[in-house]
Scaffold this motif. Structure first.
Motif, mmCIF file in Angstrom:
data_model
loop_
_atom_site.group_PDB
_atom_site.id
_atom_site.type_symbol
_atom_site.label_atom_id
_atom_site.label_comp_id
_atom_site.label_asym_id
_atom_site.label_seq_id
_atom_site.Cartn_x
_atom_site.Cartn_y
_atom_site.Cartn_z
ATOM 1 N N UNK A 56 1.468 8.232 7.679
ATOM 2 C CA UNK A 56 2.456 8.132 6.598
ATOM 3 C C UNK A 56 2.108 9.095 5.450
ATOM 4 N N UNK A 57 0.819 9.428 5.330
ATOM 5 C CA UNK A 57 0.438 10.452 4.354
ATOM 6 C C UNK A 57 1.047 11.804 4.740
ATOM 7 N N UNK B 241 -2.049 -4.385 7.252
ATOM 8 C CA UNK B 241 -1.177 -4.578 8.409
ATOM 9 C C UNK B 241 -0.867 -3.281 9.158
ATOM 10 N N UNK B 242 -1.452 -2.175 8.712
ATOM 11 C CA UNK B 242 -1.242 -0.917 9.436
ATOM 12 C C UNK B 242 -2.568 -0.429 10.002
ATOM 13 N N UNK C 173 -4.607 -1.520 -2.240
ATOM 14 C CA UNK C 173 -3.910 -0.625 -1.314
ATOM 15 C C UNK C 173 -2.581 -0.141 -1.876
ATOM 16 N N UNK D 66 -11.107 6.290 3.684
ATOM 17 C CA UNK D 66 -10.475 6.686 2.418
ATOM 18 C C UNK D 66 -10.839 8.123 2.041
ATOM 19 N N UNK E 14 -7.463 -1.631 12.906
ATOM 20 C CA UNK E 14 -6.955 -2.141 11.634
ATOM 21 C C UNK E 14 -8.121 -2.207 10.653
ATOM 22 N N UNK F 181 -1.986 4.959 11.430
ATOM 23 C CA UNK F 181 -0.671 4.904 10.797
ATOM 24 C C UNK F 181 -0.768 5.268 9.316
ATOM 25 N N UNK F 182 -1.916 4.990 8.705
ATOM 26 C CA UNK F 182 -2.062 5.290 7.285
ATOM 27 C C UNK F 182 -2.337 6.775 7.052
ATOM 28 N N UNK F 183 -2.801 7.471 8.107
ATOM 29 C CA UNK F 183 -2.853 8.937 8.036
ATOM 30 C C UNK F 183 -1.456 9.495 8.259
ATOM 31 N N UNK G 133 -7.130 -0.222 1.918
ATOM 32 C CA UNK G 133 -6.262 0.154 3.030
ATOM 33 C C UNK G 133 -5.290 -0.989 3.302
ATOM 34 N N UNK G 134 -4.084 -0.612 3.708
ATOM 35 C CA UNK G 134 -3.060 -1.615 4.008
ATOM 36 C C UNK G 134 -3.495 -2.447 5.216
ATOM 37 N N UNK H 1 -1.424 8.386 -2.572
ATOM 38 C CA UNK H 1 -1.180 9.218 -1.392
ATOM 39 C C UNK H 1 0.130 9.979 -1.514
ATOM 40 N N UNK I 45 -2.280 -8.556 11.818
ATOM 41 C CA UNK I 45 -3.321 -8.305 12.814
ATOM 42 C C UNK I 45 -4.625 -9.058 12.533
ATOM 43 N N UNK J 257 -8.816 10.390 4.154
ATOM 44 C CA UNK J 257 -7.445 10.440 3.635
ATOM 45 C C UNK J 257 -7.373 11.362 2.420
#
Lengths: 321, 332
Positions: A116-117, A107-108, B228, A160, A147, A112-114, A104-105, B235, B325, A163
């Motif tokens: 952007x998908x 910094x998001x 990632x 994951x 995070x 947010x990662x859902x 997972x990124x 994705x 973060x 996602x």
């Protein structure tokens, strides 16, 4: 053909190396019906992960898919344009990655990662939809605001999985989904994966090297050796009556409650992909090798019950010894 | 959260106190008596010769060098707190703070802008150089960038000066604003200042662009191998989104640290560029002060430098949790 969720024909992947082309995946073929779970096993370097990533065309240079055909619910993956491929990913075929710890990124937030998908596929997201997805993998809605570093490894892998099923794909590719987790969490995560896969109605290709773990979650097992799919059969059959000597060796290497302390390993190493024996790739290590194995490469032998094995003696059961 | 902020501010305060103490101690530890040196200089220049002992005593009293050391230290801290950096020796009785402040806006303007420009351009170029589907031509940029960034900025400055100031005289070669111009807040003044800033700014940008680009390229290459990045591709995100929100966003983190350090250090000026272009910034003042052995001005500028580095690091520390973060979590 279109009744298959996934259909792979003669998939071949090569890696360009300084010493020539290494064939990491060699004419692999298999089909999956909707909802079916296939476990792909083999030792490291056997091509199982490369096979899995090829299904999403995620092989990076120097690797290249050099031949074959991949169809997802009839749609041709290898012929897709970059934009078509982008739209296929996650919507028709999704990935549950290997490295749960860093997939997972950082910094998001998870939410947010859902988002952007959804945005990438022109769908509406929203807190309620994300909460429902998180709930389906056993996570609280608050996780959306977290995070990745605030989650445990098991929780990250659940994110994951959520996602992967978010867009209800026909096929999920799980590349060693539990390799970074401890044994207790492994089982829970696999159970979650299977539950999510059933709810999404997706077929799944699970890659792993733990045959025992696979046996509990897959319908069929495919065994890979030196880039070749040497045997594929329903779980029950493959354990009861393996037809390839390599499969048998793998099964015998499993620990057993009754047979405590006695493991039968397999001597030798897999061959270099740059220097494969002309005949059967397993011949140098095979206990029942004959002259024919060294010169003639075994093709697939079709057996009863939709089984298949690539051994000259596949028609007869492999006996111990 | 507040514990983190308090922690960082406390740390910055400690750094500042140490910097002040070192700044206080160095002239007092160094061999040679500044008072006697000063008197010798005055008499050597044919200045007033009288009772040397009496004059020395007067000077010591004037700079409070006859007090006990702890009293001097406290007095020094008190003066710094009031922004009183003493008086210039060479341009007596001009105050050090005046000299420093008159150069500050020029340096901050010139270096601040050129640092930000080269950071922005270099970072973007570097990121594209590493991106697999970026135009091939971009990747070929690496070599010229390495070559140019290997040239010291003052050499680039001299070449630019010769080309654009003398061979094709299209830009002014010296000063911070047109000679004789009365400084007003109007357009001609602004244009004049801008025109005078182009050459020095260009030499700084050209010299530092390559370093930014190469550092960023290296970071993006290592980010490309992260798990990632593959999941982002799986994705089905658009390439633009993967590049910006996944690739650049993560690769930027060390670049920001570097930027904060550069911005903190910029008040010392790019001495040689300012000297070459006779730019009225702090670097030029420092150069002049060193030439005149004006200890207090040098000390004042060094102090300003340590304070602004401490301030830049504090600002970075306070902002870093917003861009990464993980940082706030680790330190609390």
């Amino acid at each position: 053909m279109s009744r298959h969720a996934l259909s792979v024909r003669s998939l071949t992947v090569e890696f360009a190396t300084a010493r020539g082309q290494a064939r990491a995946v060699d004419e692999v073929s298999f089909d999956l019906v909707p909802g079916e779970r296939l476990g792909l096993v083999g030792e490291s370097g056997s091509g199982k992960t490369t096979t899995a990533l090829s299904l999403l065309r995620l092989i990076r240079p120097p690797g290249r898919i050099v031949g074959g055909e991949i169809r997802i619910a009839g749609a041709d993956v290898l012929a897709a344009s970059p934009e078509e491929l982008r739209r296929m990913r996650a919507a028709r075929i999704a990935l549950v990655p290997q490295g749960a710890m860093s997939a997972l990124n950082p910094v998001l937030t998870c939410g947010a990662q859902f988002e952007d998908l959804f945005a990438a596929h022109g769908e509406r997201g929203g807190a309620a939809r994300i909460a429902a997805l998180l709930a389906s993998v056993g996570l609280e809605p608050q996780v959306a605001g977290f995070f990745p570093h605030q989650l445990s490894g098991g929780m990250k892998q659940r994110v994951c999985i959520a996602l992967a099923v978010a867009l209800r794909p026909s096929v999920i590719v799980a590349d060693e989904p539990t390799s970074a987790l401890d044994v207790i969490v492994q089982r829970q995560v696999l159970r979650t994966l299977v539950k999510a896969q059933k709810e999404a109605g997706a077929a799944i290709v699970m890659v792993g090297h733990d045959m025992g773990l696979m046996a509990q979650f897959a319908h069929r097992i495919g065994v890979m050796y030196a880039g070749r799919l040497v045997e594929i059969a329903p779980v029950r059959d493959i354990f009861a009556d393996p037809r390839h000597p390599y499969t048998r060796a793998l099964i015998e290497s499993l620990p057993d409650l009754e047979r405590r302390g006695e493991f039968r390993g397999l001597s030798g190493l897999p061959p270099s992909l740059l220097d494969l024996p002309p005949g059967c790739a397993f011949a140098p290590r095979c206990p029942r090798v004959v002259e024919r194995c060294r010169v003639e490469r075994p093709g697939p032998t079709l057996l009863a019950g939709g089984r298949e094995a690539r051994c000259h003696f596949a028609a007869e059961p492999v006996h111990a010894g | 959260m507040w514990a983190y902020v308090a922690n960082r501010i406390g740390l910055a305060a400690v750094v500042v106190l140490i910097a002040l103490s070192v700044n206080f101690a160095i002239p007092r530890i160094m061999p040679g008596d500044p008072v006697e040196q000063q008197l010798a200089a005055i008499s050597a220049a044919g200045g007033q010769t009288g009772d040397m002992a009496e004059a020395a005593k007067a000077l010591r009293q004037r700079f409070q060098l006859d007090r006990p050391i702890w009293e001097q230290y406290l007095g020094y801290l008190w003066n710094v707190a009031r922004a009183d950096l003493g008086v210039s020796v060479a341009n007596y009785p001009q105050r050090v703070s005046e000299i420093v402040l008159s150069g500050l806006p020029w340096t901050v303007g010139l270096l601040g802008l050129s640092t930000l420009i080269s950071f922005g351009l270099g970072t973007l170029t570097g990121a594209l150089m590493a991106w697999p589907s970026a135009p091939r031509a971009l990747r070929l940029l690496a070599l010229p960038l390495v070559l140019v960034s290997a040239i010291p900025y003052f050499v680039i400055g001299l070449v630019l000066l010769a080309l654009l100031g003398i061979v094709w005289p299209i830009l002014p070669v010296a000063g911070g604003y047109p000679f004789g111009q009365v400084m007003n807040a109007d357009l001609p003044t602004a244009l004049g200042v801008l025109k005078h800033g182009i050459l020095p700014a260009l030499s700084i940008v050209l010299a530092s662009l390559g370093a930014w680009a190469l550092a960023m390229r290296g970071m993006v290459v290592s980010v490309l191998g992260e798990d990632y990045m593959m999941l982002a591709e799986a994705k089905g995100l658009t390439e633009r989104r993967i590049f910006l929100a996944y690739g650049v966003r993560n690769a930027l983190l060390p670049q920001f640290t570097q930027l904060a350090l550069k911005l903190g250090a910029l008040v010392s000026g790019a001495i040689l560029v300012e000297v070459i272009f006779a730019y009225p910034g702090i670097g030029y003042k420092l150069y002049v002060a060193i030439g005149q052995k004006d200890v207090f001005v040098v000390q004042g500028i060094v102090l300003l430098l340590s304070l602004s580095i401490a301030a830049a690091m504090l600002i970075l520390d306070l902002f870093y949790p917003l861009i990464d973060p993980r940082v706030a979590a680790r330190s609390s």
